[in-house]
Scaffold this active site. Structure first.
Site, PDB file in Angstrom:
ATOM      1  N   LYS A 106       0.762  -1.163  -0.014  1.00 14.22           N
ATOM      2  CA  LYS A 106      -0.092  -0.111  -0.032  1.00 14.22           C
ATOM      3  C   LYS A 106       0.826   1.330   0.104  1.00 14.22           C
ATOM      4  O   LYS A 106       1.844   1.191   0.442  1.00 14.22           O
ATOM      5  CB  LYS A 106      -0.905   0.172   1.299  1.00 14.22           C
ATOM      6  CG  LYS A 106      -2.296   1.035   1.038  1.00 14.22           C
ATOM      7  CD  LYS A 106      -3.261  -0.149   0.167  1.00 14.22           C
ATOM      8  CE  LYS A 106      -4.604   0.418   0.138  1.00 14.22           C
ATOM      9  NZ  LYS A 106      -5.528  -0.352  -0.521  1.00 14.22           N
ATOM     10  N   ASP A 146      -6.534   4.128  -5.403  1.00 14.76           N
ATOM     11  CA  ASP A 146      -7.302   3.930  -4.382  1.00 14.76           C
ATOM     12  C   ASP A 146      -8.136   5.167  -3.896  1.00 14.76           C
ATOM     13  O   ASP A 146      -7.963   6.262  -4.705  1.00 14.76           O
ATOM     14  CB  ASP A 146      -6.219   3.713  -3.116  1.00 14.76           C
ATOM     15  CG  ASP A 146      -6.862   2.545  -2.023  1.00 14.76           C
ATOM     16  OD1 ASP A 146      -7.813   3.271  -1.445  1.00 14.76           O
ATOM     17  OD2 ASP A 146      -6.353   1.660  -1.907  1.00 14.76           O
TER      18      ASP A 146
END
Ligand code: NAD
Length: 432
Positions: A106, A146
């Site tokens: 991430k 995202d």
């Protein structure tokens, strides 16, 4: 004031709970509790007014035993290293439970993207890649969009990486625009993936899809296609959807006698997932408080908006006919509510299984980039169905064999797969 639990503490607590259930070796647990690598860097950007502004960037690579790290990059004002660590950890479990050959990663930048011009956004995206390009790539770490990032931004990032390495490398970022290396079916992937798992769950809980009635929270990307799939794939009825109204700054629930028409609602929703209230009222929809979706007389709930919605308090309000909760959103059910659902024998499809359709089609995108051959949308969705069905069945079988809650079973399947890859690669001998 209630102290908000640190996301990474929560990820570690969840892991520790299942590690205990699995009687996982302490040494293995010590590896998996922490990310393998963490990058923290500064990104200088020349702003439109001539000032140089320096942004904080992150990338965390949790575990790449099963393949290249995979996970989005968030542009968010409240981003922290701990949030990125937690999300990277959860990506490892999500990719493993979906059985795609990828690990968990991430990234993030501390910024409110709505404060940036297009030019500033592009500079920040290129700056992120200039800081990270030696540590990402189609074979080691593949980021994606995202919260706060878009397909266009992935296009700029892919271009910057390709310039730096000296060759066109579309497989380094997924979630690119269709026509620019993106995959057909990515838009539908998460919502339809939710529905494929709902269909499989219904087979085990004696719920006839045609007689099933659902209430959904959210009407953004995930919820729109979950609602369409619920009606068009399963033949069920969607009693209501709840979404946040950006103009009124509050949430509303939209319902209609006989069920809502998701395609009609999609025609009156904006890009942020706000339904046009007046148009809905004009078309005979009833508009009530945003929390009403949770109390609707339905047998399926699909929370697909925010975390922490089904809590110890709100779970008391759900219909006594409720049989199934499909977690489209990440973390919509609190541990306290989990206990109540467990006690009431409500079947829960846990988030990292239920919403794995998005990352699965991201993986398909990379496969198509590698082959430089692009699949038809039907082929993408067919393959997605195969992966989601297999993932559901692995978790269901484990929950039956071990007599454990589905969320614990999903963690068990995921952790076992990651540990098997670590063992196979010799990581546990200490020589690797
Ligand atoms: P989105 O931004 O497209 O839509 C969010 C929706 O939630 C909007 O309709 C918004 O109005 C609604 N909402 C916000 N606050 C609300 C409230 N208080 N009450 C009711 N509705 C509210 O987001 P998305 O991409 O659909 O993602 C939804 C969830 O699914 C998030 O938890 C996300 O992390 C998760 N998720 C998304 C994907 C994906 O591929 N998009 C993949 C995995 C997980």
């Amino acid at each position: 004031m209630v102290k908000k639990i640190n996301a990474f503490d929560m990820a570690q607590i969840q892991f520790d709970t299942v590690a205990k259930l699995l009687q996982l070796d302490n040494e293995i647990a010590e590896i998996l509790r922490w990310p393998q690598r963490e990058y923290s860097f500064r990104i200088p950007v020349r702003m439109d007014d001539g000032r140089l502004k320096v942004f904080q960037g992150f990338r965390v690579q949790h575990n790449d035993a099963r393949g290249p790290n995979k996970g989005g990059i968030r542009f968010a004002a409240d981003e922290t290293l701990d949030t990125v660590r937690a999300l990277a950890t959860w990506m490892t479990w999500k990719c493993a439970v979906a059985d795609i050959p990828l690990g968990g990663g991430k990234g993030g930048v501390v910024v409110d993207p709505s404060t940036l011009s297009t030019n500033e956004k592009e500079s920040l995206c290129r700056g992120w890649v200039q800081a990270m390009w030696k540590n990402i790539g189609p074979r080691n770490d593949v980021p994606a969009p995202d919260i706060g990032t878009t397909p266009q931004m992935m296009g700029w990032m892919m271009d910057e990486y390709s310039r730096l390495v000296g060759q066109y490398t579309p497989g380094v970022f997924t979630g690119k625009p269709v026509g620019g290396g993106g995959s057909l079916g990515r838009t539908e992937a998460t919502g339809y993936g939710v529905i494929y798992t709902v269909r499989e769950a219904m087979k085990h809980i004696n719920l006839d899809p045609k007689n099933s009635v659902a209430a959904l929270q959210g009407f953004g990307n995930v919820s729109q296609y979950a609602a369409i799939g619920f009606v068009e794939i399963l033949g069920g009825t969607v009693a209501c959807v709840s979404c946040y109204d950006r103009h009124d700054k509050k949430a509303y629930t939209y319902s209609k006698k006989g069920g809502v028409d998701p395609r009609f609602l999609m025609s009156i929703v904006d890009q942020y997932g706000t339904v046009d209230k007046q148009k809905a009222l004009d078309s005979g929809y009833e508009v009530t408080d945003g929390d009403k979706w949770l109390e609707a007389d339905v047998n399926v709930l699909i929370p697909a908006a925010l975390e922490g919605q089904i809590t110890g308090d709100t779970v008391k309000k759900v219909s006594k006919n409720l049989k199934l909760v499909a977690e489209g959103a990440n973390g919509p059910t609190t541990p306290e509510a989990d206990e109540v659902l467990k006690k009431n024998k409500v079947f829960v499809i846990p988030d990292f299984l239920c919403n794995a359709g998005g990352v699965t089609v991201s993986y398909f995108e990379q496969v198509q980039n590698d082959a430089n051959y692009y699949w038809e949308k039907d082929a993408v969705l067919r393959r997605l169905d195969v992966k989601m069905t297999a993932a559901f069945n692995a978790v269901y079988q484990r929950s039956q064999e071990e007599k454990v809650y589905t969320r614990d079973a999903a963690y068990m399947v995921a952790i076992d797969r990651v540990v098997a890859a670590m063992e196979m690669r010799g990581w546990l001998t200490g020589n690797a």
